[in-house]
Design a protein around this motif. Structure first.
Motif, PDB file in Angstrom:
ATOM      1  N   PHE A  29       0.718  -1.241  -0.012  1.00 41.56           N
ATOM      2  CA  PHE A  29      -0.028  -0.013  -0.002  1.00 41.56           C
ATOM      3  C   PHE A  29       1.036   1.237  -0.080  1.00 41.56           C
ATOM      4  CE2 PHE A  29      -2.780  -2.975   2.406  1.00 41.56           C
ATOM      5  CZ  PHE A  29      -3.552  -3.497   1.251  1.00 41.56           C
ATOM      6  N   SER A  30       1.542   1.482   0.956  1.00 41.37           N
ATOM      7  CA  SER A  30       2.298   2.782   1.159  1.00 41.37           C
ATOM      8  C   SER A  30       3.176   3.094   0.053  1.00 41.37           C
ATOM      9  CB  SER A  30       2.752   3.140   2.575  1.00 41.37           C
ATOM     10  OG  SER A  30       3.769   1.875   2.983  1.00 41.37           O
ATOM     11  N   VAL A  31       3.945   2.148  -0.092  1.00 45.40           N
ATOM     12  CA  VAL A  31       5.343   2.149  -0.915  1.00 45.40           C
ATOM     13  C   VAL A  31       4.728   2.147  -2.428  1.00 45.40           C
ATOM     14  CG1 VAL A  31       6.961   0.693  -2.338  1.00 45.40           C
ATOM     15  CG2 VAL A  31       6.668   0.668   0.079  1.00 45.40           C
ATOM     16  N   THR A  53      -3.693  13.509   0.063  1.00 47.12           N
ATOM     17  CA  THR A  53      -4.429  12.143  -0.207  1.00 47.12           C
ATOM     18  C   THR A  53      -3.517  11.115   0.124  1.00 47.12           C
ATOM     19  OG1 THR A  53      -5.424  13.654  -2.239  1.00 47.12           O
ATOM     20  CG2 THR A  53      -5.160  11.045  -2.277  1.00 47.12           C
ATOM     21  N   GLY A  54      -2.197  11.188  -0.281  1.00 46.63           N
ATOM     22  CA  GLY A  54      -1.271  10.156   0.145  1.00 46.63           C
ATOM     23  C   GLY A  54      -1.472   9.678   1.583  1.00 46.63           C
ATOM     24  N   ALA A  72      -3.289   5.952   5.652  1.00 44.85           N
ATOM     25  CA  ALA A  72      -3.844   5.734   6.983  1.00 44.85           C
ATOM     26  C   ALA A  72      -5.244   4.936   6.848  1.00 44.85           C
ATOM     27  CB  ALA A  72      -4.358   6.962   7.553  1.00 44.85           C
ATOM     28  N   PHE A  73      -5.960   5.094   5.812  1.00 38.65           N
ATOM     29  CA  PHE A  73      -7.107   4.152   5.582  1.00 38.65           C
ATOM     30  C   PHE A  73      -6.542   2.906   5.476  1.00 38.65           C
ATOM     31  CE2 PHE A  73      -9.642   2.139   2.322  1.00 38.65           C
ATOM     32  CZ  PHE A  73     -10.791   2.085   2.797  1.00 38.65           C
ATOM     33  N   LEU A  74      -5.396   2.319   4.759  1.00 38.33           N
ATOM     34  CA  LEU A  74      -5.134   1.163   4.410  1.00 38.33           C
ATOM     35  C   LEU A  74      -4.251   0.453   5.483  1.00 38.33           C
ATOM     36  CD1 LEU A  74      -4.142   1.615   0.657  1.00 38.33           C
ATOM     37  CD2 LEU A  74      -6.164   0.332   1.638  1.00 38.33           C
ATOM     38  N   MET A  81       5.796   8.285   7.237  1.00 32.59           N
ATOM     39  CA  MET A  81       7.331   8.798   6.667  1.00 32.59           C
ATOM     40  C   MET A  81       7.804   8.647   5.438  1.00 32.59           C
ATOM     41  SD  MET A  81       9.274   7.845  10.404  1.00 32.59           S
ATOM     42  CE  MET A  81      10.722   8.723   9.863  1.00 32.59           C
ATOM     43  N   LEU A  82       7.430   7.483   4.983  1.00 31.66           N
ATOM     44  CA  LEU A  82       7.614   7.120   3.522  1.00 31.66           C
ATOM     45  C   LEU A  82       7.026   8.299   2.588  1.00 31.66           C
ATOM     46  CD1 LEU A  82       9.302   5.044   1.564  1.00 31.66           C
ATOM     47  CD2 LEU A  82       6.908   3.942   1.168  1.00 31.66           C
TER      48      LEU A  82
END
Length: 588
Positions: free
Chosen positions: A351-353, A381-382, A387-389, A439-440
């Motif tokens: 997700f975040s990556v 948005t990011g 946070a949602f995922l 942080m990413l």
């Protein structure tokens, strides 16, 4: 118009003509893509060298029909990237499951874990993501200015400079490996084995250095799919190497060397697989060493803070390994932490990556043209999507840590007493999961602004905080090392948000806080449901593999359904975005 400007304009018109013949949108006509609406739905996936112009006045937009059919493309690109990255992480788990079967988590496998930490640290400092993060803004800026020939010359120079420099660094390390490994004590009670394995593994630094250039070029052209798929083939190559090679080896040392050689071969595959996709762009890599070009120098200048910022994260991992190996248990703790970290990073990679990687070129473009409103909207948005995922993923991995570790690893040489050690570390890591993802994203925001020293300073502060917390927490056991990492993630996130707010004036904090609060409430319900369903099922169906599939699978499915229902009831906006993306993917 000067001769140079006229020549550039003719080249642009010719490129537009070729794209029209192929049925693709042009770069420079008046129907160019705008950046209104959700940034992840902006049309960039099909525009490899998109040039952005200042936003037109509102009355001009009234005259131009909406380009709704083009907007989902970046969302589709993000979804594909996430799916490819998720597949890679799943295969990484399969790789670790196989490795756990052959090697367990105690004994000589810890020599391998320590041996791999050293080249992995150097890779983070001078290659791969660090190089790509410094290279993409410079390369993208040259493309947007129409200096494509120079952009490719800069890329070629960096390719060969990194190849030569990292090869020399590899030779030096191979010579000094015994002194480096001795810093970790006697990992796996076989220091000589750790030295030999590190010498086999260190050439991956050179390979991933040149890979950082190739991936950076493709990402600058908004091509994410193939770079995202290369780790899939990396994992597949290692799995094949383990499955074919380990049964033929007759000692544990030989089996571990098979593992190391498999990683080296897999890295060759990862580096050369994306090369064919460089064809058909605006240029090609050449044999050139133009280190005097100011753009080449600027990449290296930008690399210094990026290297420190991204590399210090891996320095933290090395510090964790140092405490685990020397002060806790050198025959179990390093590998226990490594396996827990791998499971913890699965949702991170899915997700975040994916979100941060796909948005990074957009952020760079917004920063280049000075569109701070678009920049803020994209960052917000990011962070909200992360946070949602990740909040529910963190809750589930903490509550169900032990059954997750048991079903993944407990077989072969991975014995039952090792499971609670790894599970405790996983639960502690999970406390910092969403902050690690944030942080990413925030680091990418500062890299796009070319304010690279800001995240570097934060990372340096986290380095000292992590060492102090390791020193304080190692006494409670392996999970104390993971907890110190989680605390550092929380501290680093708050520092980066405060500094970004100072830079931008505001960061849409109200919307971010509202989304985070809603998903936190939903995730609390998920935690209760997950434990309430898993615990009685575990007692009823037992601990056989089939029984674990039933109990854990039912709990995870119920957790997912509960989260979606709660988010719908709480009117979480990100859920609507996810559902709309699903609809668009079906139409694609």
């Amino acid at each position: 118009m000067s001769d140079g400007q006229r020549e550039r304009e003719l080249r642009r018109l010719e490129r537009d003509r070729r794209r029209r013949e192929r049925g693709l949108p042009t770069y420079f006509d008046d129907s160019g893509t705008t950046f209104e609406g959700w940034p992840l739905l902006t049309d960039m996936a099909e525009q490899p060298t998109m040039v952005l112009r200042p936003a037109r006045r509102r009355e001009q937009f009234d005259e131009v029909p909406a380009l709704e059919p083009t907007r989902p493309r970046l969302a589709v690109s993000t979804a594909i990237f996430a799916a490819a990255t998720g597949l890679s992480r799943v295969l990484g788990l399969v790789r670790e499951v196989i490795a756990s079967y052959y090697f367990g988590a105690a004994g000589k496998i810890n020599a391998f874990t320590v041996a791999f930490q050293v080249p992995n640290l150097v890779r983070a400092l001078v290659a791969d993501a660090a190089l790509s993060s410094a290279f993409v803004p410079v390369f993208s800026e040259l493309l947007e200015k129409g200096e494509r020939k120079r952009a490719w010359r800069v890329a070629s120079s960096l390719f060969w400079l990194m190849l030569l420099g990292l090869t020399g660094l590899t030779v030096i390390f191979i010579l000094v490996a015994p002194w480096v490994i001795s810093l970790f004590g006697n990992p796996g009670h076989d220091r000589a084995l750790a030295v030999g394995l590190s010498r086999v593994l260190f050439p991956i630094v050179t390979l991933l250095g040149v890979s950082g250039i190739v991936v950076g070029i493709l990402n600058s052209y908004d091509h994410f799919t193939v770079p995202a798929l290369t780790p899939v083939f990396w994992n597949l190559a290692i799995i094949i190497g383990l499955a074919l090679g380990v049964p033929q080896a007759h000692s544990m040392n030989a089996k571990l060397y098979v593992y190391a050689v498999s990683i080296l071969i897999a890295t060759f595959v990862q580096v050369f697989l994306p090369m064919p996709w460089l064809r058909g762009r605006d240029g090609r890599l050449q044999l050139v060493l133009d280190w005097r070009d100011p753009a080449v120098k600027r990449v290296f200048v930008l690399m210094v803070p990026v290297t420190l910022g991204l590399g210090l994260i891996n320095v933290n991992a090395v510090i964790d390994t140092f405490f685990a190996s020397r002060l806790i248990n050198g025959s179990l703790a390093p590998t226990a932490i490594q396996k827990a970290f791998l499971v913890y990073m699965l949702p991170q990679g899915m997700f975040s990556v994916a979100i941060a990687t796909v948005l990074f070129p957009s952020l760079s473009r917004f920063a280049t043209r000075g569109d701070m409103e678009g920049f803020r909207r994209t960052v917000s948005t990011g962070l909200r999507q992360i946070a949602f995922l990740l909040v529910p993923a963190a809750v589930v991995s903490a509550v169900l840590a032990e059954p997750i570790v048991r079903i993944l690893f407990q077989r072969g040489h991975f014995l039952p007493p090792q499971t609670p050690v790894v599970a405790g570390a996983l639960a502690a890591f999970s406390a910092g999961l969403v902050f690690n993802g944030a942080m990413l994203m925030l680091n990418r925001a500062f890299f796009s602004l070319q304010s690279n020293w800001i995240p570097t300073t934060v990372a340096l502060g986290n380095l000292f905080l992590n060492a102090l917390l390791d020193l304080a927490f190692y006494r409670v056991g392996v999970w104390g090392i993971a907890l110190s990492t989680a605390v550092c993630n929380v501290a680093g996130t708050w520092a980066l948000i405060a500094l970004l707010r100072r830079r931008l004036g505001r960061v849409d904090g109200g919307a971010i806080a509202m989304t985070t609060a809603k998903v936190a409430v939903a995730s609390a319900v998920v935690a209760a449901v997950a434990w309430t369903i898993w615990h009685p099922l575990d007692s009823a169906v037992g601990r056989s593999f089939g029984g674990q599939v039933v109990s854990l699978g039912t709990a995870l499915a119920a957790s997912l359904a509960t989260y979606l229902v709660c988010c719908r009831l709480l009117q979480v906006r990100e859920l609507e975005t996810l559902l709309s993306l699903r609809t668009r993917l079906r139409r694609t």
